[in-house]
Design a protein around this motif. Structure first.
Motif: not given
Length: 897
Positions: A673-674, A677, A774-776, A838, A862
Motif C-alpha cells: 500500500h502507498a 502520495f 511504498i511511497i509515491l 495512491g 497495481t
C-alpha cells in the motif's frame, strides 16, 4: 585515510623536502599525461586519491584511467562512469553525529553477538564531531541570554552529551568538540581543515565528507568536501571508499567588481538563483576568473556553503595565495603552511586566478559579472527564490495574493489589510501581514564572514547614534559561528551597539536556521493565530523551507546580517527602503537605510584592525577543553555502551535484530500500500523529525506514556538517538501535503479501512496486518539537508520502496543505505500521467538479487490491473551489494566478521 595493498603507482612516489624535513607524496604530474593539465582542479583531487589508494581491489588502475579520461567520460552522450573516492576525513555535527555514534555502539553489540571482537569497530578514517545543533534561542535580548541558553542546553541534553563524551573515550580516531565552541562548518574552516594532510610523512590533499549538506562550505578554502547521508558517512568512517559517478564540472567564471552596496550574501543569493536555473544537480561547480581574486576566503566559503541550495555536489575554489594568507590569519602553524604551499604547487593543485592560461577545460562555462549584483533576499519559502531588496515590498504583497505555492499564500483581498492588536509588557501593539517577528543573525552561511558581521555592527552603531530602536515584540538574536566572532565584534567596538538593538549573543551554534528559534512571546503567537497572519522571519541563514524556522513565521527571508538589522528596525518586510524611512532621529528627522549603510572602506578598515591571528589562536587553543558543564559530565569507561532501557534519548536501535552471518532473503514487495502520495519538492524537513515535538503527536504520546511532561519533550533533533521517538516523528511536519487527505499535516489514510490517522499510526496498523508499504512522490524527493532519519524513519515504518519522478542525490543514497529500494518513473511519466490514485496496491517485480543491474527497468503491477515500468535507481554495483546485505551497516558488520 591510509590506503593498503601493493600500489602499481609506487613508481611515482616522490620525496619533497621543506626546511629540514623530507616528505613522501604521489606526484600525479609524473604520470606525464597531457590530459592532466586540462582537468578541473576538483577532479585532480579525485585523481590523486585514486592513484594513492590504488590496490586493484577497492581502487583499480582502471579507475585512474577513467578519471584521466574525465572529459570523454562525462560528455553528454557518454554512459555514466563509476569511480571510487577515499576522503581524508569525516566531519559530523551532533544531530547527525549522535545516531552515527549510536550505530557504531550498536554495531559493536552486533559483532559481539555474532562471535566477533567488538573493539574492532572504530573509525578508521579520522572523524571530527562538533556539538552545535542543540542550543536553542529560548532567551534573547538580555546580557545573560548566552549563559541561560547554555544552561538549558545542558539540562535538556545531558544524557546525549554524556553519550557523546562516552564515545569520545570509547572510540579511537574520533575528536568530539564540546558544545559552546561554534558552528561545525565555521570550526572546520577556522581550525579543523588541514588543506594538506600529513600521515606519517605522506602528504595528500585534505578532503572530507560530512553528515551535513553544508559541509560544502569548506570548498571555499580549496578542500574538496560534500555532504553525505549519515549512513554513507559511517561506511567511510569504517574505511570504505565512496562510490560516485564521475561528475561533469561546470566552470563558473567570475569577472568585474562588486558594487559598494553589495555584500557577499547578495553575491551568493545571486549565484544560487543563477545556478539553480542552469541546472547543476549531480555536478561539480568550480569557480575561476579574475573576479575570484577579489573574494576573501570567507566570501568564497559563503558561496560554497550554499551549494546544496543551487543543487551541485560541490562549489569548489582551488587553493591560491589568498587561501595561504587565510591559514596565516587564522593562526595555523607556519611550518605546516610552508609544507602546504610547497606540496600543492608541486602537484599542480595551486592556482593563480588572474592567469587564464591555468584555466582547465570544463563541461560547461557560465559567467557572472560582479557589477550586476544588487542587494538581495531570498524567500519566502525557498532559498533559491531571490528577490531584489528594491522590489521586496511589491514581491511580498504579490505573494500574499498569489495562489498557495512557493511564492503564494492565497489570501482573499479583504484579508490583506487585516491587523491584530496585542498587549506586551503593558503596551499595546499591532501585527499585520508582513510584520517581522524574528530577526536572527545566525548560521554558518554568514557568521564565518567578518565583512558582513562587522558591516552589521557598523550599521547598528549608526542606527543607535541616530536614535533608532527595534520593537520589543521582535525576537532578535545573534548566534556567532565561533568564539572568534565575539572577539572581533567586541574588539572593534560594535558589539555594544548590536546589543542595544537586541542582538545579544545568545549561543554558539546553528540556532534559528534549523528551527531552534525558541518561543515567541505568547501574546505575539496568539495574535498571529487569531488573525491567521502571514508574519515573517528575516535571518542570515541558508534555509527557509516552510515550517522550518518557526511555526508562527509563515514567510521567511534569507538576508545579509546588515539587512537583517534593517528589517528589524523597520518591523516589516513590505517596505521600500528608498522611499520610506526606518524611523526618525531624536531631532525628528527621517532616517533612511542609505543614511546608516556602511561603506566598503569602513568595513575593510575595521576588519584589518580587528580580525587578527591571535584571536584564532586564543579561541582554538582551548577548543577541546570544554567548559564547566561538559567537564563535570560523568561517563562510563567501557568499550560496550551500557544501554538503559528506560532512556528516552539513547536506545539500542533494531537495525541488527535477527541478523545472521549469511545474506538475508531477497526483498519482496507484493501488494504493498502507498503510505503517502506526495507531490514535488518534498524536503527532508517534511520527512525527517525536526523541531519541537507537537503535544498531540505519536511521539508525544510515546513520551507521555513514559512519564514525561510536555515541558520535558525537548526537540526531535535532541532525541535522534532514540529510534522509537524518531520513527513516530517521521513525516510529522505540519506542512506536509499528502494527496490522500484533504488538508496539509502529518495525516494519511489507512486504505483498507478508509480511516484517516497520524502517519505513524497508519504505518503501525499496516505492520500489524503484515502489509508492505511504498511511497509515491514527485520531483526532487528528499531535497534539503542530508538527514539519515529521513531514510531510517521510513524504513522503521515498514516502507520498502519509493517511486519518485526524481531524487535529491544524498537522500537517494541514504534510502539505498537503509535497504529501501529507490524507483524512478520513466522520463515523461508520473503518477498523474499513469492515472494512479495512491489507493491501489503495488507489486514491484524485482528480479533475483544476482540478476539486478544498476539502472535496469522494473515492472510494477497495481491491484486494479495497471502495469508500468520504473527505473531501478541503484546507480552502482556497490549499491547493489549494500542492497543484497539489507543495507550498508549490515554489510559493514558482515565485513568486520
Amino acid at each position: 585515510m591510509d590506503c593498503t595493498g601493493k600500489n602499481p603507482y609506487d613508481n611515482i612516489l616522490k620525496e619533497l623536502t621543506v626546511g629540514e624535513t623530507a616528505y613522501k607524496y604521489y606526484d600525479i604530474t609524473a604520470l606525464n599525461d597531457p590530459r592532466y593539465d586540462q582537468l578541473p582542479f576538483s577532479v585532480r583531487v579525485l585523481l590523486e586519491s585514486a592513484v594513492r589508494c590504488c590496490d586493484e581491489f577497492q581502487v583499480r588502475s582502471a579507475d585512474v584511467a577513467n578519471i584521466l579520461d574525465w572529459r570523454a567520460n562525462t560528455a553528454d552522450d557518454a554512459a555514466a562512469v563509476e569511480v571510487p573516492f577515499k576522503p581524508a576525513r569525516v566531519i559530523l555535527q551532533d544531530f547527525t553525529g549522535v545516531p552515527a555514534v549510536v550505530d557504531f555502539a550498536a554495531m559493536r553489540e552486533a559483532v559481539r553477538s555474532l562471535g566477533g571482537d567488538p573493539d574492532k569497530i572504530n573509525p578508521v578514517c579520522p572523524s571530527d564531531l562538533v556539538i552545535d545543533h542543540s542550543v536553542q534561542a529560548d532567551f534573547t535580548r538580555t546580557s545573560d541570554a548566552l549563559k541561560k541558553n547554555q544552561a538549558l542546553e545542558f539540562e535538556r541534553n545531558k544524557e546525549r552529551f554524556q553519550f557523546l563524551k562516552w564515545g569520545s573515550q570509547a572510540f579511537r580516531n574520533m575528536l568530539i568538540v564540546p558544545p559552546g565552541s561554534g558552528i561545525v562548518h565555521q570550526v572546520n574552516l577556522e581550525y579543523l581543515a588541514r588543506v594538506v594532510f600529513d600521515t606519517d610523512g605522506l602528504l595528500r590533499p585534505d578532503s572530507l565528507v560530512g553528515t551535513d549538506s553544508h559541509t560544502t562550505m569548506i570548498n571555499g578554502l580549496g578542500v574538496l568536501g560534500w555532504g553525505v547521508g549519515g549512513i554513507e558517512a559511517e561506511a567511510v568512517m569504517l574505511g570504505q571508499a565512496i562510490s560516485m559517478v564521475l561528475p561533469p564540472v561546470v566552470g563558473y567564471k567570475i569577472t568585474g567588481t562588486a558594487s559598494p552596496l553589495a555584500t557577499s550574501t547578495d553575491i551568493v543569493l545571486t549565484i544560487t538563483k543563477h545556478l539553480r536555473r542552469v541546472g547543476v544537480v549531480g555536478k561539480f561547480v568550480e569557480f575561476f576568473g579574475p573576479g575570484v581574486s577579489q573574494l576573501s576566503i570567507a566570501d568564497r566559503a559563503t558561496i560554497s556553503n550554499m551549494c546544496p541550495e543551487y543543487g551541485a555536489t560541490v562549489g569548489f575554489f582551488p587553493v591560491d595565495a589568498k587561501s595561504i594568507d587565510y591559514l596565516r590569519q587564522t593562526g595555523r602553524d607556519e611550518a605546516r603552511i610552508a609544507v602546504t604551499e610547497a606540496y600543492l604547487r608541486r602537484v599542480g593543485l595551486f592556482r593563480d586566478y588572474s592567469s587564464a592560461g591555468e584555466d582547465p577545460t570544463f563541461s560547461q562555462v557560465v559567467e557572472l559579472d560582479l557589477a550586476s549584483v544588487v542587494p538581495s533576499l531570498s524567500g519566502p519559502k525557498r532559498p533559491h527564490d531571490r528577490v531584489d531588496a528594491s522590489g521586496m515590498k511589491e514581491d511580498f504583497l504579490q505573494c500574499l495574493s498569489n495562489k498557495v505555492g512557493f511564492k503564494g499564500y492565497g489570501l482573499a483581498p479583504e484579508r490583506l489589510s487585516h491587523r491584530e492588536e496585542f498587549t506586551l509588557d503593558g503596551q499595546t501593539y499591532s501585527l499585520g501581514h508582513g510584520s517581522v517577528v524574528i530577526a536572527a543573525i545566525t548560521s554558518c552561511t554568514n557568521t564565518s564572514n567578518p565583512s558582513v558581521m562587522l558591516g552589521a555592527g557598523i550599521l547598528a552603531k549608526k542606527a543607535v547614534e541616530r536614535g533608532l530602536s527595534v520593537q520589543p515584540w521582535i525576537k532578535t538574536s545573534l548566534s556567532p559561528g565561533s568564539g572568534v566572532v565575539s572577539h572581533y565584534l567586541e574588539d572593534s567596538g560594535v558589539l555594544p551597539f548590536l546589543q542595544q538593538l537586541g542582538f545579544d549573543v545568545v549561543g554558539y551554534g546553528c540556532m534559528t536556521c534549523i528551527g531552534n528559534s525558541g518561543p515567541l512571546p505568547e501574546p505575539v503567537s496568539e495574535a498571529i493565530e487569531k488573525g491567521d497572519l502571514v508574519c515573517c522571519g528575516v535571518l542570515s541563514g541558508n534555509r527557509n523551507f516552510e515550517g522550518r524556522i518557526h511555526p508562527h513565521s509563515r514567510a521567511n527571508y534569507l538576508a545579509s546580517p546588515p539587512l537583517v538589522i534593517a528589517y528589524a528596525l523597520a518591523g516589516r518586510v513590505d517596505i521600500d527602503f528608498e522611499t520610506t524611512p526606518l524611523g526618525t532621529s531624536e531631532s525628528g528627522d527621517p532616517v533612511y537605510l542609505r543614511d546608516i549603510w556602511p561603506t566598503r572602506e569602513e568595513i575593510q578598515a575595521l576588519e584589518a584592525k580587528s580580525v587578527i591571528p591571535a584571536m584564532f589562536k586564543q579561541v582554538y587553543s582551548k577548543i577541546t577543553q570544554g567548559n564547566e558543564n561538559w567537564n563535570s559530565l560523568e561517563t562510563p569507561e567501557t568499550k560496550l555502551y551500557p544501554w538503559d532501557d528506560n532512556s528516552t534519548y539513547i536506545k539500542l536501535p533494531p537495525f541488527f535484530q535477527g541478523m545472521t552471518k549469511e545474506l538475508p532473503p531477497p526483498v519482496v514487495i507484493q501488494e504493498a500500500h502507498a503510505l503517502l502520495f506526495l507531490g514535488d519538492s518534498v524536503t527532508t524537513d517534511h520527512i525527517s523529525p525536526a523541531g519541537s515535538i507537537a503535544r498531540n503527536s505519536p511521539a508525544a504520546r510515546y513520551l507521555a506514556a513514559r512519564g514525561l511532561t510536555p515541558r520535558e519533550f525537548n526537540s526531535y533533533g535532541s532525541r535522534r538517538g532514540n529510534d522509537a521517538v524518531m520513527a513516530r516523528g517521521t513525516f510529522a511536519n505540519i506542512r506536509l501535503v499528502n494527496r490522500l487527505v484533504d488538508a496539509p499535516g502529518p495525516r494519511t489514510v489507512h486504505v483498507p479501512s478508509g480511516d484517516t490517522m497520524d502517519v505513524y499510526d497508519a504505518a503501525d496498523r499496516y505492520r500489524q496486518e503484515g502489509r508492505p508499504l511504498i511511497i509515491l512522490a514527485g520531483k526532487d524527493y528528499g531535497s534539503g539537508s542530508s538527514r539519515d532519519w529521513a531514510a531510517k524513519g521510513p524504513f522503521l515504518m515498514g516502507v520498502r520502496a519509493v517511486i519518485a519522478e526524481t531524487y535529491e542525490r544524498i537522500h537517494r543514497s541514504n534510502l539505498v543505505g537503509m535497504g529501501i529500494v529507490p524507483l524512478q518513473y520513466r522520463a515523461g511519466e508520473s503518477a498523474d500521467s499513469l492515472g494512479l490514485s495512491g489507493r491501489e496496491t503495488f507489486t514491484v517485480q524485482l528480479p533475483p538479487a544476482d540478476r539486478l543491474t544498476p539502472g535496469m527497468d522494473v515492472p510494477v503491477t497495481t491491484g486494479d490491473g495497471k502495469t508500468f515500468h520504473v527505473v531501478l535507481r541503484f546507480d552502482t554495483e556497490v549499491e547493489l551489494t549494500y542492497h543484497r546485505h539489507g543495507g550498508i551497516l549490515n554489510y559493514m558488520v558482515r565485513k568486520m566478521l
